[in-house]
Write a protein that holds these residues in place. Structure first.
Motif, PDB file in Angstrom:
ATOM      1  N   UNK A  96      -7.749  14.327  99.414  1.00  0.00           N
ATOM      2  CA  UNK A  96      -7.977  14.397 100.861  1.00  0.00           C
ATOM      3  C   UNK A  96      -6.647  14.234 101.590  1.00  0.00           C
ATOM      4  N   UNK A  97      -5.851  13.247 101.210  1.00  0.00           N
ATOM      5  CA  UNK A  97      -4.552  13.017 101.853  1.00  0.00           C
ATOM      6  C   UNK A  97      -3.624  14.214 101.658  1.00  0.00           C
ATOM      7  N   UNK A  98      -3.575  14.740 100.451  1.00  0.00           N
ATOM      8  CA  UNK A  98      -2.696  15.878 100.136  1.00  0.00           C
ATOM      9  C   UNK A  98      -3.096  17.132 100.901  1.00  0.00           C
ATOM     10  N   UNK A  99      -4.366  17.453 100.899  1.00  0.00           N
ATOM     11  CA  UNK A  99      -4.821  18.698 101.510  1.00  0.00           C
ATOM     12  C   UNK A  99      -4.784  18.621 103.032  1.00  0.00           C
ATOM     13  N   UNK A 100      -5.120  17.479 103.599  1.00  0.00           N
ATOM     14  CA  UNK A 100      -5.035  17.356 105.058  1.00  0.00           C
ATOM     15  C   UNK A 100      -3.573  17.366 105.510  1.00  0.00           C
ATOM     16  N   UNK A 101      -2.665  16.848 104.691  1.00  0.00           N
ATOM     17  CA  UNK A 101      -1.238  16.891 105.019  1.00  0.00           C
ATOM     18  C   UNK A 101      -0.732  18.335 105.062  1.00  0.00           C
ATOM     19  N   UNK A 102      -1.428  19.227 104.404  1.00  0.00           N
ATOM     20  CA  UNK A 102      -1.068  20.656 104.414  1.00  0.00           C
ATOM     21  C   UNK A 102      -1.669  21.382 105.620  1.00  0.00           C
TER      22      UNK A 102
END
Length: 163
Positions: free
Chosen positions: A22-28
């Protein structure tokens, strides 16, 4: 909405991977929602709180609203558990829904696997598992990622769902 699942045995790292994804994909710059399936009874409400008292009094649904978030609790009251499709229809539109659990549902999944658990891979019996995220080498014909390589796992998922 595009769906992708994370499944695996208990204590195999599903929740940690979900959190990191979730953190990785939302950061994108993408929007993500999650669905978590639990096999046991769980309660997000606290005894004594007003919302809990409303539910205990017999309310079918209790919507709790604060300046920072809102939550809708729905009591099944002897009705059967709703299907994943029914639950997904209640979500607001997002780019990707990550689903923890629901191992037999038809959406594609990554299996988390820890050697210490000593259980066989679920992928050998569940055809919707597309890759393994493991803490060591695994013998499978599927792609295998290091369980902690969140960026590579996110890349794989986003390619799979064409985002």
């Amino acid at each position: 909405m595009r769906l992708y699942g994370i499944t695996g045995w208990k204590n195999a790292g599903k929740t940690g991977l979900m959190e990191r994804l979730v953190a990785e994909i939302t950061a994108r710059g993408l929007t993500v929602s999650t669905v978590k399936h639990a096999h046991h009874d769980t309660d997000i409400d606290q005894p004594g709180r007003d919302s809990h008292r409303h539910r205990e009094a017999g309310a079918q649904e209790v919507l709790l609203s604060t300046p920072r978030r809102w939550a809708l609790m729905h009591e099944l009251r002897e009705a059967g558990e709703p299907s994943l499709a029914d639950l997904l229809s209640r979500l607001s539109p997002v780019d990707l829904v990550l689903i923890e659990g629901y191992k037999h549902a038809p959406h594609p999944k990554i299996e988390t696997y820890r050697q210490v658990i000593g259980r066989p891979l679920l992928a050998s019996k569940i055809g919707t598992i597309r890759a393994i995220a493991a803490d060591g080498p695994v013998d499978t014909g599927l792609p295998v990622f290091d369980l902690d390589d969140t960026a590579a796992i996110a890349d794989f998922i986003l390619r799979e769902v064409e985002l």
